[in-house]
Every structure is written in structure tokens, then in C-alpha cells.
Write a protein that holds these residues in place. Structure first.
Motif, PDB file in Angstrom:
ATOM      1  N   LEU A   1      -5.903 -16.182  -3.745  1.00  0.00           N
ATOM      2  CA  LEU A   1      -6.215 -14.991  -4.539  1.00  0.00           C
ATOM      3  C   LEU A   1      -7.090 -14.073  -3.697  1.00  0.00           C
ATOM      4  CD1 LEU A   1      -7.233 -16.923  -7.773  1.00  0.00           C
ATOM      5  CD2 LEU A   1      -4.966 -16.049  -7.175  1.00  0.00           C
ATOM      6  N   TYR A   2      -6.711 -12.811  -3.582  1.00  0.00           N
ATOM      7  CA  TYR A   2      -7.442 -11.873  -2.731  1.00  0.00           C
ATOM      8  C   TYR A   2      -7.858 -10.631  -3.509  1.00  0.00           C
ATOM      9  CZ  TYR A   2      -5.864 -14.604   1.234  1.00  0.00           C
ATOM     10  OH  TYR A   2      -5.632 -15.628   2.112  1.00  0.00           O
ATOM     11  N   CYS A   3      -9.099 -10.204  -3.281  1.00  0.00           N
ATOM     12  CA  CYS A   3      -9.590  -8.954  -3.860  1.00  0.00           C
ATOM     13  C   CYS A   3      -9.079  -7.779  -3.019  1.00  0.00           C
ATOM     14  CB  CYS A   3     -11.122  -8.955  -3.930  1.00  0.00           C
ATOM     15  SG  CYS A   3     -11.956  -8.923  -2.325  1.00  0.00           S
ATOM     16  N   ASP A   4      -9.256  -6.575  -3.531  1.00  0.00           N
ATOM     17  CA  ASP A   4      -8.801  -5.377  -2.817  1.00  0.00           C
ATOM     18  C   ASP A   4      -9.480  -5.238  -1.457  1.00  0.00           C
ATOM     19  OD1 ASP A   4      -7.337  -4.879  -5.114  1.00  0.00           O
ATOM     20  OD2 ASP A   4      -8.609  -3.222  -5.787  1.00  0.00           O
ATOM     21  N   ASP A   5     -10.783  -5.529  -1.401  1.00  0.00           N
ATOM     22  CA  ASP A   5     -11.509  -5.404  -0.134  1.00  0.00           C
ATOM     23  C   ASP A   5     -10.923  -6.318   0.938  1.00  0.00           C
ATOM     24  OD1 ASP A   5     -13.376  -3.527  -1.106  1.00  0.00           O
ATOM     25  OD2 ASP A   5     -14.630  -5.114  -1.915  1.00  0.00           O
ATOM     26  N   CYS A   6     -10.654  -7.558   0.564  1.00  0.00           N
ATOM     27  CA  CYS A   6     -10.132  -8.520   1.542  1.00  0.00           C
ATOM     28  C   CYS A   6      -8.687  -8.197   1.931  1.00  0.00           C
ATOM     29  CB  CYS A   6     -10.262  -9.942   1.008  1.00  0.00           C
ATOM     30  SG  CYS A   6     -11.994 -10.479   0.918  1.00  0.00           S
ATOM     31  N   LEU A   7      -7.887  -7.721   0.974  1.00  0.00           N
ATOM     32  CA  LEU A   7      -6.528  -7.296   1.318  1.00  0.00           C
ATOM     33  C   LEU A   7      -6.581  -6.136   2.307  1.00  0.00           C
ATOM     34  CD1 LEU A   7      -4.581  -7.377  -2.076  1.00  0.00           C
ATOM     35  CD2 LEU A   7      -4.228  -8.852  -0.088  1.00  0.00           C
ATOM     36  N   SER A   8      -7.466  -5.189   2.056  1.00  0.00           N
ATOM     37  CA  SER A   8      -7.615  -4.047   2.951  1.00  0.00           C
ATOM     38  C   SER A   8      -7.964  -4.499   4.367  1.00  0.00           C
ATOM     39  CB  SER A   8      -8.692  -3.108   2.416  1.00  0.00           C
ATOM     40  OG  SER A   8      -8.952  -2.066   3.323  1.00  0.00           O
ATOM     41  N   GLU A   9      -8.901  -5.439   4.454  1.00  0.00           N
ATOM     42  CA  GLU A   9      -9.345  -5.932   5.759  1.00  0.00           C
ATOM     43  C   GLU A   9      -8.258  -6.750   6.449  1.00  0.00           C
ATOM     44  OE1 GLU A   9     -12.570  -9.168   7.231  1.00  0.00           O
ATOM     45  OE2 GLU A   9     -13.302  -7.674   5.793  1.00  0.00           O
ATOM     46  N   LYS A  10      -7.635  -7.686   5.743  1.00  0.00           N
ATOM     47  CA  LYS A  10      -6.632  -8.573   6.340  1.00  0.00           C
ATOM     48  C   LYS A  10      -5.369  -7.820   6.754  1.00  0.00           C
ATOM     49  CE  LYS A  10      -7.898 -12.980   4.306  1.00  0.00           C
ATOM     50  NZ  LYS A  10      -8.178 -13.590   5.596  1.00  0.00           N
ATOM     51  N   LEU A  11      -4.994  -6.811   5.963  1.00  0.00           N
ATOM     52  CA  LEU A  11      -3.749  -6.088   6.222  1.00  0.00           C
ATOM     53  C   LEU A  11      -3.970  -4.775   6.960  1.00  0.00           C
ATOM     54  CD1 LEU A  11      -2.054  -6.740   2.769  1.00  0.00           C
ATOM     55  CD2 LEU A  11      -1.758  -8.019   4.915  1.00  0.00           C
ATOM     56  N   ASP A  12      -5.229  -4.473   7.264  1.00  0.00           N
ATOM     57  CA  ASP A  12      -5.603  -3.252   7.973  1.00  0.00           C
ATOM     58  C   ASP A  12      -5.051  -2.002   7.270  1.00  0.00           C
ATOM     59  OD1 ASP A  12      -7.043  -1.945   9.963  1.00  0.00           O
ATOM     60  OD2 ASP A  12      -5.259  -1.753  11.242  1.00  0.00           O
ATOM     61  N   ILE A  13      -5.236  -1.958   5.963  1.00  0.00           N
ATOM     62  CA  ILE A  13      -4.845  -0.789   5.168  1.00  0.00           C
ATOM     63  C   ILE A  13      -6.122  -0.052   4.798  1.00  0.00           C
ATOM     64  CG2 ILE A  13      -3.770   0.027   3.044  1.00  0.00           C
ATOM     65  CD1 ILE A  13      -1.989  -2.472   3.135  1.00  0.00           C
TER      66      ILE A  13
ATOM     67  N   SER B   1     -15.131 -15.221  -1.433  1.00  0.00           N
ATOM     68  CA  SER B   1     -15.774 -16.094  -2.429  1.00  0.00           C
ATOM     69  C   SER B   1     -16.595 -15.347  -3.471  1.00  0.00           C
ATOM     70  CB  SER B   1     -16.660 -17.147  -1.746  1.00  0.00           C
ATOM     71  OG  SER B   1     -15.873 -17.961  -0.909  1.00  0.00           O
ATOM     72  N   LYS B   2     -16.384 -14.046  -3.609  1.00  0.00           N
ATOM     73  CA  LYS B   2     -17.086 -13.263  -4.627  1.00  0.00           C
ATOM     74  C   LYS B   2     -16.209 -13.167  -5.874  1.00  0.00           C
ATOM     75  CE  LYS B   2     -19.528 -10.460  -1.240  1.00  0.00           C
ATOM     76  NZ  LYS B   2     -19.638  -9.134  -0.627  1.00  0.00           N
ATOM     77  N   ASP B   3     -16.849 -13.057  -7.031  1.00  0.00           N
ATOM     78  CA  ASP B   3     -16.108 -12.833  -8.272  1.00  0.00           C
ATOM     79  C   ASP B   3     -15.754 -11.355  -8.357  1.00  0.00           C
ATOM     80  OD1 ASP B   3     -16.162 -15.466  -9.131  1.00  0.00           O
ATOM     81  OD2 ASP B   3     -18.035 -15.222 -10.226  1.00  0.00           O
ATOM     82  N   LYS B   4     -14.466 -11.066  -8.227  1.00  0.00           N
ATOM     83  CA  LYS B   4     -13.953  -9.698  -8.230  1.00  0.00           C
ATOM     84  C   LYS B   4     -12.577  -9.704  -8.879  1.00  0.00           C
ATOM     85  CE  LYS B   4     -15.893  -8.115  -3.823  1.00  0.00           C
ATOM     86  NZ  LYS B   4     -15.503  -7.439  -2.593  1.00  0.00           N
ATOM     87  N   PHE B   5     -12.015  -8.509  -9.063  1.00  0.00           N
ATOM     88  CA  PHE B   5     -10.616  -8.441  -9.469  1.00  0.00           C
ATOM     89  C   PHE B   5      -9.787  -8.988  -8.324  1.00  0.00           C
ATOM     90  CE2 PHE B   5     -11.831  -5.396 -12.758  1.00  0.00           C
ATOM     91  CZ  PHE B   5     -11.016  -5.820 -13.793  1.00  0.00           C
ATOM     92  N   ILE B   6      -8.999  -9.997  -8.619  1.00  0.00           N
ATOM     93  CA  ILE B   6      -8.105 -10.557  -7.601  1.00  0.00           C
ATOM     94  C   ILE B   6      -6.676 -10.162  -7.948  1.00  0.00           C
ATOM     95  CG2 ILE B   6      -9.593 -12.474  -6.891  1.00  0.00           C
ATOM     96  CD1 ILE B   6      -6.603 -13.073  -9.164  1.00  0.00           C
ATOM     97  N   ASN B   7      -5.810 -10.303  -6.981  1.00  0.00           N
ATOM     98  CA  ASN B   7      -4.412  -9.898  -7.123  1.00  0.00           C
ATOM     99  C   ASN B   7      -3.525 -11.110  -6.887  1.00  0.00           C
ATOM    100  OD1 ASN B   7      -4.806  -6.817  -7.116  1.00  0.00           O
ATOM    101  ND2 ASN B   7      -5.971  -7.484  -5.335  1.00  0.00           N
ATOM    102  N   LYS B   8      -2.560 -11.294  -7.798  1.00  0.00           N
ATOM    103  CA  LYS B   8      -1.532 -12.305  -7.582  1.00  0.00           C
ATOM    104  C   LYS B   8      -0.255 -11.821  -8.225  1.00  0.00           C
ATOM    105  CE  LYS B   8      -2.629 -15.346 -11.476  1.00  0.00           C
ATOM    106  NZ  LYS B   8      -2.923 -16.726 -11.860  1.00  0.00           N
ATOM    107  N   MET B   9       0.863 -12.248  -7.676  1.00  0.00           N
ATOM    108  CA  MET B   9       2.136 -11.809  -8.210  1.00  0.00           C
ATOM    109  C   MET B   9       2.317 -12.419  -9.591  1.00  0.00           C
ATOM    110  SD  MET B   9       2.962  -9.754  -5.897  1.00  0.00           S
ATOM    111  CE  MET B   9       4.518  -9.158  -6.489  1.00  0.00           C
ATOM    112  N   GLU B  10       2.871 -11.645 -10.492  1.00  0.00           N
ATOM    113  CA  GLU B  10       3.091 -12.099 -11.860  1.00  0.00           C
ATOM    114  C   GLU B  10       4.038 -13.288 -11.838  1.00  0.00           C
ATOM    115  OE1 GLU B  10       2.018 -12.381 -15.321  1.00  0.00           O
ATOM    116  OE2 GLU B  10       1.535 -10.357 -14.720  1.00  0.00           O
ATOM    117  N   GLY B  11       3.722 -14.303 -12.637  1.00  0.00           N
ATOM    118  CA  GLY B  11       4.575 -15.480 -12.711  1.00  0.00           C
ATOM    119  C   GLY B  11       4.214 -16.562 -11.710  1.00  0.00           C
ATOM    120  N   ILE B  12       3.181 -16.298 -10.897  1.00  0.00           N
ATOM    121  CA  ILE B  12       2.762 -17.295  -9.888  1.00  0.00           C
ATOM    122  C   ILE B  12       1.497 -17.961 -10.366  1.00  0.00           C
ATOM    123  CG2 ILE B  12       1.939 -17.613  -7.530  1.00  0.00           C
ATOM    124  CD1 ILE B  12       3.819 -15.398  -6.673  1.00  0.00           C
TER     125      ILE B  12
END
Length: 70
Positions: free
Chosen positions: A17-29, A59-70
Motif C-alpha cells: 500500500l503506497y501513499c501519494d508521496d511515496c508513489l510520487s517519489e518511487k515513480l518520479d512523477i 510507515s505513516k498513516d495516510k491515504f493509501i492507494n490500492k486497486m479495487e478488488g485487491i
């Protein structure tokens, strides 16, 4: 490949599960707000689930993103 496709592919591929900040960093967006806008759009389309949980990366409590149904 669009940033939307990059985010969807990454979330589908990962089992974490990844928050927006971590997705931004990992995917360089940048800026991070673009990740937020894309993920909110995917949520409205019923493709993504967003809820407050612990991010697997920072490891912070934030809005996380996951695909629906997973």
C-alpha cells in the motif's frame, strides 16, 4: 505511457500500500499533486480504493492507494 498507466501498473504489480508521496517519489512523477489528482480520478472511476492506512514505504498513516478488488 501516461502517468495514469504508470501508477496503475505499479499498484497492480506491487502487493503493498503506497501513499501519494511515496508513489510520487518511487515513480518520479512530479509534482506530487499530479499523483493525488490521478488517484482521485481513478477512485471516482471505481478502479482504485483510497483509505487511511499505514503506507508500506514510509510507515505513516495516510491515504493509501490500492486497486479495487485487491
Amino acid at each position: 505511457m501516461s502517468n495514469t498507466q504508470i501508477i496503475q501498473n505499479f499498484i497492480n504489480r506491487e502487493n503493498d500500500l503506497y501513499c501519494d508521496d511515496c508513489l510520487s517519489e518511487k515513480l518520479d512523477i512530479k509534482p506530487r499533486q499530479q499523483v493525488n489528482q490521478i488517484c482521485n480520478k481513478l477512485k471516482k472511476q471505481g478502479l482504485l480504493k483510497r483509505e487511511v492506512k499505514q503506507c508500506s514505504s514510509c510507515s505513516k498513516d495516510k491515504f493509501i492507494n490500492k486497486m479495487e478488488g485487491i
